[in-house]
Write a protein that holds these residues in place. Structure first.
Motif, short mmCIF file in Angstrom:
data_model
loop_
_atom_site.label_atom_id
_atom_site.label_comp_id
_atom_site.label_asym_id
_atom_site.label_seq_id
_atom_site.Cartn_x
_atom_site.Cartn_y
_atom_site.Cartn_z
N ILE A 103 0.86 -1.19 0.00
CA ILE A 103 0.00 0.00 0.00
C ILE A 103 0.89 1.24 0.00
O ILE A 103 2.03 1.22 0.46
CB ILE A 103 -0.97 0.02 1.20
CG1 ILE A 103 -0.19 0.00 2.53
CG2 ILE A 103 -1.94 -1.14 1.14
CD1 ILE A 103 -0.08 1.34 3.19
N ILE A 104 0.33 2.32 -0.54
CA ILE A 104 1.00 3.63 -0.55
C ILE A 104 -0.01 4.63 0.01
O ILE A 104 -1.13 4.72 -0.50
CB ILE A 104 1.42 4.04 -1.96
CG1 ILE A 104 2.32 2.96 -2.59
CG2 ILE A 104 2.14 5.39 -1.95
CD1 ILE A 104 2.61 3.19 -4.06
N THR A 105 0.36 5.36 1.04
CA THR A 105 -0.56 6.32 1.63
C THR A 105 -0.29 7.73 1.12
O THR A 105 0.84 8.10 0.80
CB THR A 105 -0.44 6.33 3.17
OG1 THR A 105 0.86 6.81 3.51
CG2 THR A 105 -0.62 4.94 3.73
N TYR A 106 -1.35 8.49 1.07
CA TYR A 106 -1.28 9.91 0.75
C TYR A 106 -0.57 10.24 -0.56
O TYR A 106 0.32 11.09 -0.59
CB TYR A 106 -0.61 10.68 1.89
CG TYR A 106 -1.25 10.43 3.23
CD1 TYR A 106 -2.49 10.96 3.53
CD2 TYR A 106 -0.61 9.64 4.17
CE1 TYR A 106 -3.09 10.72 4.75
CE2 TYR A 106 -1.21 9.39 5.40
CZ TYR A 106 -2.44 9.94 5.68
OH TYR A 106 -3.03 9.70 6.88
N PRO A 107 -0.92 9.60 -1.67
CA PRO A 107 -0.30 10.02 -2.94
C PRO A 107 -0.97 11.29 -3.45
O PRO A 107 -2.18 11.46 -3.26
CB PRO A 107 -0.61 8.83 -3.86
CG PRO A 107 -1.90 8.30 -3.33
CD PRO A 107 -1.89 8.52 -1.84
N ASP A 112 -5.62 12.39 1.15
CA ASP A 112 -6.30 11.63 2.18
C ASP A 112 -6.64 10.22 1.70
O ASP A 112 -7.45 9.53 2.31
CB ASP A 112 -7.57 12.36 2.62
CG ASP A 112 -8.53 12.59 1.45
OD1 ASP A 112 -8.10 12.40 0.30
OD2 ASP A 112 -9.68 12.98 1.71
N GLU A 113 -6.03 9.78 0.62
CA GLU A 113 -6.36 8.49 0.02
C GLU A 113 -5.24 7.48 0.24
O GLU A 113 -4.07 7.82 0.27
CB GLU A 113 -6.59 8.68 -1.49
CG GLU A 113 -7.12 7.44 -2.19
CD GLU A 113 -7.37 7.71 -3.67
OE1 GLU A 113 -7.47 6.73 -4.43
OE2 GLU A 113 -7.45 8.88 -4.03
N ILE A 114 -5.62 6.23 0.39
CA ILE A 114 -4.67 5.12 0.50
C ILE A 114 -4.91 4.21 -0.70
O ILE A 114 -6.04 3.80 -0.97
CB ILE A 114 -4.85 4.35 1.81
CG1 ILE A 114 -4.55 5.27 3.00
CG2 ILE A 114 -3.95 3.12 1.86
CD1 ILE A 114 -4.83 4.64 4.34
#
Length: 521
Positions: A103-107, A112-114
């Motif tokens: 997973i990559i957080t805050y792209p 505010d999306e994962i």
């Protein structure tokens, strides 16, 4: 005429002594001492006023963990989840990797999306390591997010295997074999036919090491644009999960598996409430989840360059002194023009070059160790480098001031107007560095400024190399120069040589023109 002839027959050493006598006026010596002190004082003051590093844990403030130092003496990243057992001086581990997700957080732009996905250098596979302490020697064979199979060891070494990813229908087999200090990695598509990826030689490995599975995923780098086009780096949390089966060990003593994080992890909300780092065992399958990276540090923390914040100011003073030493006033006297020739100019260049070198050697020789010691005492993270690298920076700074002084002297002789020569010298040597070092200009513009102008010589301060296996913002504002230290210094040497040659030609022409013409009858 007599002075010019006398200079032409004097040995160069005598001319150097003569010009040194002219140079050592009270004003010039005070100015050079001031340049030395400014470089030292600004570096020390900057180190003192830097706030100490601390990490908050609720209402309690605690010291941040110290960055590990690798076998070569440089600061390294060493953070991953490790499932391990002991291994003797001869043995191997073989495993099949069937899945690798993350997973990559805050792209950007949706902060505010994962999202699911693997960053290019997410990695999972096999590792042999000298214990579980951060910074210890290791060799690892891994599958990466976008760079296929790699064998990496002792943080800075990287060898490529086959490209491609992994799936349940297309697994990747990995094997690490140890014979004494030699670690060899192999890969296979079917577990029967093996291809060698590389061999690492790790001198000093103990008789018993730790061997096993690992998972790590470095931060996702994104760039935020400023109004003038510069880029500010931002890092996003990422995580990787790998599934292994068909695990077999040869030459390993009977022991239970241990599972430990190497370095701190499990602090983010995602890890607390969704997927924690660790090991899940089920029916012979090992599912390992981790974050972090294993490799050289390419960003974060202060470097040796941080102690040299006063270098640009000290260099400006050296430039002014050098130009004033060359200048003979707005309207030079006829006798001075006649007396100046190439040999005298060479003697002056030796004098100003030696004076600049001593300024840099003393200033950098004091401020680098003292500034680093103060920063460490304040708890500021320092990117450690070997002692020889620190010495190379000190000598490089001294050489920069020496050649910049010669460049300014030649400009002063060539242009014959002190204020014009000072403006040109500062604009050519100092201004491009300031513009590139501050996050103001677009990255490409900053990099070209430090390739094509004499300011390229500021690269002598660089202490960290660009590593292809580390994702970082490799631009001057983050301390990375587009040329290596000595290549950048060579650019300044080239400019100084050309301008000095033009100055010698100019004084020769002016000296010839000032001589009285023979009267023929």
């Amino acid at each position: 005429m007599h002075a010019a002839n006398e200079a032409s027959v004097q040995p160069l050493t005598a001319l150097v002594r003569q010009e040194w006598t002219k140079f050592r006026s009270r004003g010039r010596l005070i100015a050079m001492a001031a340049a030395t002190l400014i470089i030292i004082l600004l570096g020390v003051v900057f180190a003192i006023i830097r706030p100490s590093s601390s990490c908050s844990e609720g209402p309690v403030e605690v010291a941040c963990p110290t960055d590990p130092v690798g076998p070569a003496g440089q600061t390294v990243s060493d953070k991953f989840y490790f499932v391990h057992r002991p291994l003797g001086e001869k043995g191997s581990i073989t495993v099949r990797l069937t899945s690798m997700t993350g997973i990559i957080t805050y792209p950007p732009p949706d902060h505010d999306e994962i999202v699911p996905g693997l960053v290019p250098w997410a990695k999972a596979g096999l590792i042999i390591k000298d214990g579980i302490a951060q910074g210890s020697s290791y060799a690892a064979l891994m599958l990466t997010g976008s760079h296929g199979v790699r064998m990496q060891y002792d943080y800075s070494h990287d060898e490529a295997g086959r490209p491609g990813g992994v799936s349940t229908h297309s697994p990747r087999w990995l094997r690490l074999a140890r014979t004494g200090d030699a670690i060899t990695g192999y890969e296979s598509a079917d577990g029967a036919r093996w291809t060698k990826v590389g061999t690492a030689h790790l001198p000093g490995l103990p008789a018993t090491v730790r061997v096993g599975l690992f998972a790590a995923s470095p931060g996702d780098l994104t760039l935020k644009r400023t109004p003038l086009g510069a880029s500010l780096p931002e890092s996003r949390f990422t995580q990787v999960t790998a599934v292994f089966d068909n695990i077999s060990l040869d030459g390993a003593p009977a022991a239970d598996w241990s599972a430990d994080p190497v370095g701190e992890m499990g602090r983010t909300d995602w890890e607390r409430y969704h997927r924690a780092p660790g090991l899940v065992q089920s029916k012979g399958m090992f599912t390992v989840t981790g974050t972090g990276d294993i490799g050289p540090v390419a960003e974060g923390g202060r470097t040796v360059r941080s102690t040299l914040i006063g270098l640009a100011v000290g260099l400006i003073i050296v430039i002014v002194v050098a130009v004033r030493f060359a200048a003979t006033g707005h309207r030079p006297r006829h006798a001075e023009v006649a007396a100046l020739n190439g040999r005298i100019l060479t003697a002056r260049a030796i004098v100003i070059g030696t004076a600049g070198f001593l300024v840099g050697l003393i200033a950098a020789g004091v401020v680098v160790p003292v500034g680093l010691a103060i920063l460490r005492a304040n708890g500021v993270s320092i990117l450690a480098v070997p002692t020889l690298t620190e010495l190379r920076v000190v000598v490089g700074v001294a050489a920069l001031l020496a050649v910049a002084g010669v460049f300014a002297l030649a400009l002063g002789t060539l242009l014959r107007r002190a204020w014009v020569a000072i403006t040109v010298a500062i604009s050519a040597v100092v201004l491009p560095y300031i513009l590139a070092a501050l996050p103001l200009l677009p990255d490409d513009v900053s990099q070209w400024l430090l390739r094509l102008t004499p300011a390229a010589a500021f690269a002598v301060q660089q202490t960290i190399d660009e590593y292809p296996q580390v994702t970082a913002h490799y631009v001057p504002s983050d301390g990375y120069f587009p040329l290596s230290g000595w290549a950048g210094f060579a650019v300044l040497c080239g400019y100084a040589t050309v301008v000095l040659g033009l100055a010698v030609h100019s004084v020769h022409r002016r000296s010839t023109a000032s001589q009285p013409q023979a009267q023929w009858r």
